[in-house]
Scaffold this motif. Sequence first.
Motif, PDB file in Angstrom:
ATOM      1  N   SER A  88     -17.714  35.475  16.626  1.00  0.00           N
ATOM      2  CA  SER A  88     -17.631  34.036  16.874  1.00  0.00           C
ATOM      3  C   SER A  88     -18.932  33.502  17.467  1.00  0.00           C
ATOM      4  O   SER A  88     -19.392  32.410  17.113  1.00  0.00           O
ATOM      5  CB  SER A  88     -16.458  33.752  17.815  1.00  0.00           C
ATOM      6  N   ASP A  89     -19.528  34.287  18.372  1.00  0.00           N
ATOM      7  CA  ASP A  89     -20.805  33.863  18.958  1.00  0.00           C
ATOM      8  C   ASP A  89     -21.872  33.711  17.880  1.00  0.00           C
ATOM      9  O   ASP A  89     -22.675  32.764  17.902  1.00  0.00           O
ATOM     10  CB  ASP A  89     -21.273  34.886  19.998  1.00  0.00           C
ATOM     11  N   ASN A  90     -21.899  34.638  16.939  1.00  0.00           N
ATOM     12  CA  ASN A  90     -22.894  34.569  15.874  1.00  0.00           C
ATOM     13  C   ASN A  90     -22.684  33.352  14.979  1.00  0.00           C
ATOM     14  O   ASN A  90     -23.648  32.717  14.526  1.00  0.00           O
ATOM     15  CB  ASN A  90     -22.867  35.850  15.037  1.00  0.00           C
ATOM     16  N   ILE A  95     -24.586  27.848  13.636  1.00  0.00           N
ATOM     17  CA  ILE A  95     -24.363  26.398  13.573  1.00  0.00           C
ATOM     18  C   ILE A  95     -25.389  25.661  14.433  1.00  0.00           C
ATOM     19  O   ILE A  95     -25.977  24.649  14.011  1.00  0.00           O
ATOM     20  CB  ILE A  95     -22.936  26.066  14.029  1.00  0.00           C
ATOM     21  N   ASP A  96     -25.601  26.167  15.676  1.00  0.00           N
ATOM     22  CA  ASP A  96     -26.523  25.492  16.583  1.00  0.00           C
ATOM     23  C   ASP A  96     -27.972  25.584  16.121  1.00  0.00           C
ATOM     24  O   ASP A  96     -28.819  24.774  16.542  1.00  0.00           O
ATOM     25  CB  ASP A  96     -26.401  26.096  17.992  1.00  0.00           C
ATOM     26  N   ALA A  97     -28.275  26.575  15.296  1.00  0.00           N
ATOM     27  CA  ALA A  97     -29.657  26.756  14.833  1.00  0.00           C
ATOM     28  C   ALA A  97     -30.057  25.735  13.777  1.00  0.00           C
ATOM     29  O   ALA A  97     -31.249  25.595  13.455  1.00  0.00           O
ATOM     30  CB  ALA A  97     -29.843  28.166  14.287  1.00  0.00           C
ATOM     31  N   LYS A 111     -23.975  20.658   3.467  1.00  0.00           N
ATOM     32  CA  LYS A 111     -23.038  20.141   4.467  1.00  0.00           C
ATOM     33  C   LYS A 111     -21.686  20.846   4.365  1.00  0.00           C
ATOM     34  O   LYS A 111     -21.035  21.129   5.381  1.00  0.00           O
ATOM     35  CB  LYS A 111     -22.864  18.640   4.285  1.00  0.00           C
ATOM     36  N   THR A 112     -21.276  21.143   3.152  1.00  0.00           N
ATOM     37  CA  THR A 112     -20.021  21.865   2.958  1.00  0.00           C
ATOM     38  C   THR A 112     -20.099  23.264   3.553  1.00  0.00           C
ATOM     39  O   THR A 112     -19.140  23.768   4.145  1.00  0.00           O
ATOM     40  CB  THR A 112     -19.670  21.956   1.467  1.00  0.00           C
ATOM     41  N   VAL A 117     -18.510  27.074   7.928  1.00  0.00           N
ATOM     42  CA  VAL A 117     -18.797  27.955   9.064  1.00  0.00           C
ATOM     43  C   VAL A 117     -18.071  27.456  10.307  1.00  0.00           C
ATOM     44  O   VAL A 117     -17.494  28.246  11.077  1.00  0.00           O
ATOM     45  CB  VAL A 117     -20.314  28.051   9.311  1.00  0.00           C
ATOM     46  N   GLU A 118     -18.081  26.157  10.521  1.00  0.00           N
ATOM     47  CA  GLU A 118     -17.398  25.575  11.681  1.00  0.00           C
ATOM     48  C   GLU A 118     -15.889  25.809  11.612  1.00  0.00           C
ATOM     49  O   GLU A 118     -15.247  26.147  12.617  1.00  0.00           O
ATOM     50  CB  GLU A 118     -17.702  24.081  11.778  1.00  0.00           C
ATOM     51  N   ILE A 119     -15.318  25.653  10.430  1.00  0.00           N
ATOM     52  CA  ILE A 119     -13.883  25.888  10.251  1.00  0.00           C
ATOM     53  C   ILE A 119     -13.550  27.355  10.516  1.00  0.00           C
ATOM     54  O   ILE A 119     -12.533  27.687  11.135  1.00  0.00           O
ATOM     55  CB  ILE A 119     -13.440  25.461   8.842  1.00  0.00           C
ATOM     56  N   THR A 120     -14.417  28.247  10.019  1.00  0.00           N
ATOM     57  CA  THR A 120     -14.193  29.681  10.245  1.00  0.00           C
ATOM     58  C   THR A 120     -14.216  30.015  11.726  1.00  0.00           C
ATOM     59  O   THR A 120     -13.377  30.783  12.231  1.00  0.00           O
ATOM     60  CB  THR A 120     -15.262  30.506   9.514  1.00  0.00           C
ATOM     61  N   GLU A 121     -15.152  29.433  12.456  1.00  0.00           N
ATOM     62  CA  GLU A 121     -15.236  29.670  13.897  1.00  0.00           C
ATOM     63  C   GLU A 121     -13.971  29.179  14.602  1.00  0.00           C
ATOM     64  O   GLU A 121     -13.395  29.892  15.438  1.00  0.00           O
ATOM     65  CB  GLU A 121     -16.463  28.974  14.476  1.00  0.00           C
TER      66      GLU A 121
END
Length: 213
Positions: A88-90, A95-97, A111-112, A117-121
């Motif tokens: 989850s951290d990765n 995302i933050d990068a 964008k998709t 990635v956000e949904i997976t997290e």
Amino acid sequence: MSDQAKDERAPDETALNEAANGNEAAGAETGGDYEVVVKLMKENEELKDRALRAAADMENLRRRTARELHDARSYAMANFARDMLSVSDNLRRAIDAIPAEARAAGDAGFKTLIEGVEITERAMLAALERHGVKKLSPEGEKFDPNFHQAMFEVPNPDVPANTVVQVVQPGYSIGERVLRPAMVGVAKGGPKHASADAPAEPGPVNEQAEKDA
């Protein structure tokens, strides 16, 4: 005294002697019975004590087994959950990068991908939460060395000392155990917390987390 008189008294003396001997025998028998009773009572007390000890040992074993089973059910996935937090951290780092400009200028496919990635997290964290893993985001709370790891101090006279003013990395707990302490920055130089307890001194290491590691 005549021989006839002696003969007449002889049976009486014989009877007395026999009675005396009988009493002595009866007394010896009574004394033996008493000793047997005392011995049996002592053995009975010893057996009762053994039975009580055995019952206490069984009760302690039952409680210990129940506690171990409870811990096994509650914390069986602790190591797995800790590994999933790294994943989850990765995802969060990825995302933050992504710069904000790249997000705005990216095409629909890019964008998709970010949204995926956000949904997976979020889905991973939600699954962990369903299994008892809770997120620790203590910003604004009093520093607690059992759940937080102080990374630095922030001079701020307007905030009570030892207040968490920044969360560098959120922590996680499972049940009453810490999977990972929250890495935080704490205020320094402000008034003390209005509490009867002495404020905890921030430290670089969360001992509970190290024990569970």
